[in-house]
Design an enzyme around this catalytic site. Sequence first.
Site, PDB file in Angstrom:
ATOM      1  N   THR A  21      -6.819  -0.879  -6.196  1.00  0.00           N
ATOM      2  CA  THR A  21      -7.575  -1.679  -7.173  1.00  0.00           C
ATOM      3  C   THR A  21      -9.085  -1.546  -6.996  1.00  0.00           C
ATOM      4  O   THR A  21      -9.841  -1.890  -7.909  1.00  0.00           O
ATOM      5  CB  THR A  21      -7.202  -3.166  -7.055  1.00  0.00           C
ATOM      6  OG1 THR A  21      -7.491  -3.613  -5.732  1.00  0.00           O
ATOM      7  CG2 THR A  21      -5.750  -3.401  -7.385  1.00  0.00           C
ATOM      8  N   ASP A  22      -9.530  -1.054  -5.836  1.00  0.00           N
ATOM      9  CA  ASP A  22     -10.973  -1.024  -5.569  1.00  0.00           C
ATOM     10  C   ASP A  22     -11.756  -0.225  -6.604  1.00  0.00           C
ATOM     11  O   ASP A  22     -12.940  -0.504  -6.841  1.00  0.00           O
ATOM     12  CB  ASP A  22     -11.250  -0.435  -4.175  1.00  0.00           C
ATOM     13  CG  ASP A  22     -10.833  -1.380  -3.054  1.00  0.00           C
ATOM     14  OD1 ASP A  22     -10.426  -2.516  -3.340  1.00  0.00           O
ATOM     15  OD2 ASP A  22     -10.927  -0.962  -1.883  1.00  0.00           O
ATOM     16  N   THR A  37      -3.099  -0.349  -2.370  1.00  0.00           N
ATOM     17  CA  THR A  37      -2.398  -1.469  -1.744  1.00  0.00           C
ATOM     18  C   THR A  37      -0.958  -1.601  -2.229  1.00  0.00           C
ATOM     19  O   THR A  37      -0.058  -1.951  -1.461  1.00  0.00           O
ATOM     20  CB  THR A  37      -3.166  -2.777  -2.028  1.00  0.00           C
ATOM     21  OG1 THR A  37      -4.416  -2.707  -1.345  1.00  0.00           O
ATOM     22  CG2 THR A  37      -2.420  -4.002  -1.558  1.00  0.00           C
TER      23      THR A  37
HETATM   24  N1  ASP Z   1      -7.752  -3.333  -1.904  1.00  0.00           N
HETATM   25  C1  ASP Z   1      -7.359  -2.124  -2.484  1.00  0.00           C
HETATM   26  C2  ASP Z   1      -6.170  -2.252  -3.395  1.00  0.00           C
HETATM   27  O1  ASP Z   1      -6.020  -3.322  -3.891  1.00  0.00           O
HETATM   28  C3  ASP Z   1      -7.272  -0.966  -1.591  1.00  0.00           C
HETATM   29  C4  ASP Z   1      -7.446   0.259  -2.432  1.00  0.00           C
HETATM   30  O2  ASP Z   1      -8.173   0.247  -3.416  1.00  0.00           O
HETATM   31  O3  ASP Z   1      -6.779   1.244  -2.113  1.00  0.00           O
HETATM   32  O4  ASP Z   1      -5.418  -1.367  -3.652  1.00  0.00           O
END
Ligand code: ASP
Length: 349
Positions: A94-95, A18
């Site tokens: 973050t995933d 993200t």
């Molecule tokens: N929601 C995720 C992020 O915060 C998407 C990912 O992991 O690429 O990056």
Amino acid sequence: MSSAATDRRVIIFALGGTIAMSASPTGGVAPALSAEQLIAAIPGLADNDIAVEVVDFRQMPGASLKITDITALADAIRQRLTEEIDGAVVTQGTDTIEETAYLLDLLHTAPQPVVVTGAMRNPTLAGADGPANLLAAIQTAVHPRSRGQGCLVVLGDEIHAARRVRKTHTTSPATFQSPNGGPLGYIVEGRPRLLNQLPRRAAVPAAPGDDIRVAIITMALGDDGTTLQAVGDHVDGIVVAGLGAGHVPAQVVPLLEALADKIPVVLASRTGGGSTLQTTYGFPGSERDLISRGLIPAGYLDPVKARILLLTLLAANCDRSAITAAFGAEGGYRDTETWPWPTDPDKDN
Ligand code: ASP
């Protein structure tokens, strides 16, 4: 390398996520920004007088990263993190940070810290948190007190230990928390303040490939073992995300015992905080019962961390006693001496 008039140096490895997303022609946002663009978006970085080197390592969402992307990253960090560089920063989705950071921690032996960060609000949104998180990660990576701490996760001005941090919320910028022990510290006025330190580091001797399979099977009300049965013959190890302090329905016990006879079966908790127990409950399917039948308690390691540790132990061809010892040490319920390899591989620790 930018801003040469400084003796503080950091190297940034960008993996997407993200923090690096922009509007996609097909709708939504997708990874697109380079590491240089991430750096350019940080107000005030130049005032910090830190020389920054960047590496565009991957450009993907966190969900599609593989184990071997992270082992390749650990290799690249090992090669690029020369004496003159104070620390490394990794930007990614973050995933999967709770897993990637722990794997990096287990593979990283140098004294310089590796600081993982990302963003919850993408750069097209009001209040995007990527630039602040990246600046805080850089400030943490170059700070002398971060040395010897292994891999850290920095978001929302908090510094977390890779082995403890969890993603606890789907959208909140305060999603990263360490339910067992709390954050190691905070960023205050641009400086990391480490209030707690980890008792020791733990490194593993081998890096797993994508071919080792460890399944996480979550127990639920009335579970009859159908999923376990279906998966059991196709994996090299299992992590049971048990109920409460490490419990399963009594009807699943014979199956788990048979599986634990063939492959390592680790017992964690699905609750998200606290340690599995070892000696309290005595009913069929309790932690005492399962441990007596060969399951290995995970202690404070949650199911996804337990899976990462088991992958590395299988890669190192560990036998059952070494696996039990490693979980005892990393799970925090046995003396540190039980970690099967040198715990402080670098003299700087
Ligand atoms: N929601 C995720 C992020 O915060 C998407 C990912 O992991 O690429 O990056």
